[in-house]
Motif scaffolding. Structure first.
Motif, PDB file in Angstrom:
ATOM      1  N   UNK A 150      29.661  43.952  28.088  1.00  0.00           N
ATOM      2  CA  UNK A 150      29.155  44.018  29.452  1.00  0.00           C
ATOM      3  C   UNK A 150      27.648  44.227  29.434  1.00  0.00           C
ATOM      4  N   UNK A 151      26.952  43.549  30.326  1.00  0.00           N
ATOM      5  CA  UNK A 151      25.517  43.726  30.532  1.00  0.00           C
ATOM      6  C   UNK A 151      25.310  44.078  31.984  1.00  0.00           C
ATOM      7  N   UNK A 152      24.495  45.110  32.238  1.00  0.00           N
ATOM      8  CA  UNK A 152      24.184  45.464  33.620  1.00  0.00           C
ATOM      9  C   UNK A 152      22.834  46.155  33.699  1.00  0.00           C
ATOM     10  N   UNK A 153      22.188  45.992  34.850  1.00  0.00           N
ATOM     11  CA  UNK A 153      20.911  46.613  35.130  1.00  0.00           C
ATOM     12  C   UNK A 153      20.893  46.998  36.611  1.00  0.00           C
ATOM     13  N   UNK A 154      20.331  48.147  36.904  1.00  0.00           N
ATOM     14  CA  UNK A 154      20.128  48.558  38.287  1.00  0.00           C
ATOM     15  C   UNK A 154      18.683  48.271  38.660  1.00  0.00           C
ATOM     16  N   UNK A 155      18.491  47.589  39.785  1.00  0.00           N
ATOM     17  CA  UNK A 155      17.148  47.228  40.258  1.00  0.00           C
ATOM     18  C   UNK A 155      16.888  47.967  41.572  1.00  0.00           C
ATOM     19  N   UNK A 156      15.814  48.712  41.595  1.00  0.00           N
ATOM     20  CA  UNK A 156      15.422  49.444  42.799  1.00  0.00           C
ATOM     21  C   UNK A 156      14.173  48.757  43.356  1.00  0.00           C
ATOM     22  N   UNK A 157      14.261  48.324  44.615  1.00  0.00           N
ATOM     23  CA  UNK A 157      13.111  47.691  45.268  1.00  0.00           C
ATOM     24  C   UNK A 157      12.524  48.724  46.222  1.00  0.00           C
ATOM     25  N   UNK A 158      11.205  48.927  46.082  1.00  0.00           N
ATOM     26  CA  UNK A 158      10.511  49.917  46.935  1.00  0.00           C
ATOM     27  C   UNK A 158       9.451  49.267  47.768  1.00  0.00           C
ATOM     28  N   UNK A 215      20.219  46.112  28.729  1.00  0.00           N
ATOM     29  CA  UNK A 215      21.435  46.561  29.395  1.00  0.00           C
ATOM     30  C   UNK A 215      21.423  48.077  29.605  1.00  0.00           C
ATOM     31  N   UNK A 216      21.812  48.483  30.813  1.00  0.00           N
ATOM     32  CA  UNK A 216      21.895  49.896  31.142  1.00  0.00           C
ATOM     33  C   UNK A 216      20.620  50.479  31.738  1.00  0.00           C
ATOM     34  N   UNK A 217      19.547  49.708  31.798  1.00  0.00           N
ATOM     35  CA  UNK A 217      18.273  50.210  32.321  1.00  0.00           C
ATOM     36  C   UNK A 217      18.259  50.237  33.843  1.00  0.00           C
ATOM     37  N   UNK A 218      17.348  51.017  34.370  1.00  0.00           N
ATOM     38  CA  UNK A 218      17.021  50.984  35.786  1.00  0.00           C
ATOM     39  C   UNK A 218      15.580  50.535  35.876  1.00  0.00           C
ATOM     40  N   UNK A 219      15.330  49.487  36.644  1.00  0.00           N
ATOM     41  CA  UNK A 219      13.968  48.961  36.790  1.00  0.00           C
ATOM     42  C   UNK A 219      13.575  48.969  38.264  1.00  0.00           C
ATOM     43  N   UNK A 220      12.269  49.053  38.496  1.00  0.00           N
ATOM     44  CA  UNK A 220      11.753  49.068  39.862  1.00  0.00           C
ATOM     45  C   UNK A 220      10.887  47.846  40.111  1.00  0.00           C
TER      46      UNK A 220
END
Length: 158
Positions: A150-158, A67-72
Motif C-alpha cells: 500500500x502507498x498513501x500520502x496525506x496532503x494538507x492544502x492551506x 509513502x506515509x508522509x504528510x505534505x503541505x
C-alpha cells in the motif's frame, strides 16, 4: 603444552565485531537505499522540515519512497505523483479521498505498471492519496503470494 583460548573470549570477540558492523545504515522498510545525499533540513520547535508547520513538509513531487508522509501545499501549487511499477507488479491508479485538490494533466505514462498523477491545490482542505500493487509478481501456473503493498500520502492544502 598447547595453549587454548576460552570459548567465552571468542564468543565475546565475535559479538563485538557483529555489533560494530550494525548501525551504520538503517532500513526504513520501504525498499531501496536509506542513505540520503540531501542536506538535513533545519527545524525549530514550532516548525518542521523546510519551515512548514510541524508534521507537514513541502513537496512538489512524490514517489513510492514517500509513502506515509504528510505534505503541505499552498493554494495554486501543483503536486506530481509518480509510482514506478512493473508489468508484473503494477500500481493501481491513484485514489483521492478528501477535498482541496483538483486533478491536473500529469502527462503520459509510457511504462506499463506505473501510476502517474498531478493535482492542483484549489482550496484549503485535507486529502488522502493512495494506491496499491501486488507484493509478489503473479506467475501463471505457480503459487504466488496474495500480499499487497500500500502507498498513501496525506496532503494538507492551506
Amino acid at each position: 603444552m598447547r595453549r587454548t583460548i576460552p570459548h567465552t573470549t571468542l564468543a565475546l570477540a565475535a559479538l563485538t565485531l557483529v555489533l560494530a558492523g550494525c548501525g551504520g545504515q538503517s532500513d526504513n522498510g520501504k525498499g531501496g537505499s536509506s542513505v540520503s545525499s540531501s542536506p538535513t533540513p533545519t527545524t525549530s520547535p514550532s516548525t518542521g522540515p523546510t519551515g512548514s508547520p510541524t508534521g507537514c513538509a513541502a513537496a512538489a513531487a512524490l514517489a513510492a519512497r514517500d509513502s506515509g508522509r504528510t505534505v503541505c501545499l499552498a493554494v495554486g501549487e501543483t503536486l506530481r505523483v509518480s509510482l514506478d511499477g512493473t508489468a508484473e507488479r503494477p500500481w493501481k491508479p491513484l485514489a483521492v479521498k478528501g477535498s482541496g485538490l483538483e486533478a491536473a494533466n500529469s502527462g503520459i505514462v509510457l511504462r506499463p505498471g506505473d501510476a502517474s498523477a498531478a493535482y492542483k491545490a484549489v482550496a484549503a482542505g485535507k486529502t488522502r492519496l493512495q494506491s496499491t500493487r501486488p507484493l509478489c509478481a503473479a506467475q501463471t501456473g505457480r503459487v504466488s503470494c496474495l500480499g499487497i503493498q500500500e502507498w498513501w500520502v496525506t496532503v494538507v492544502v492551506r
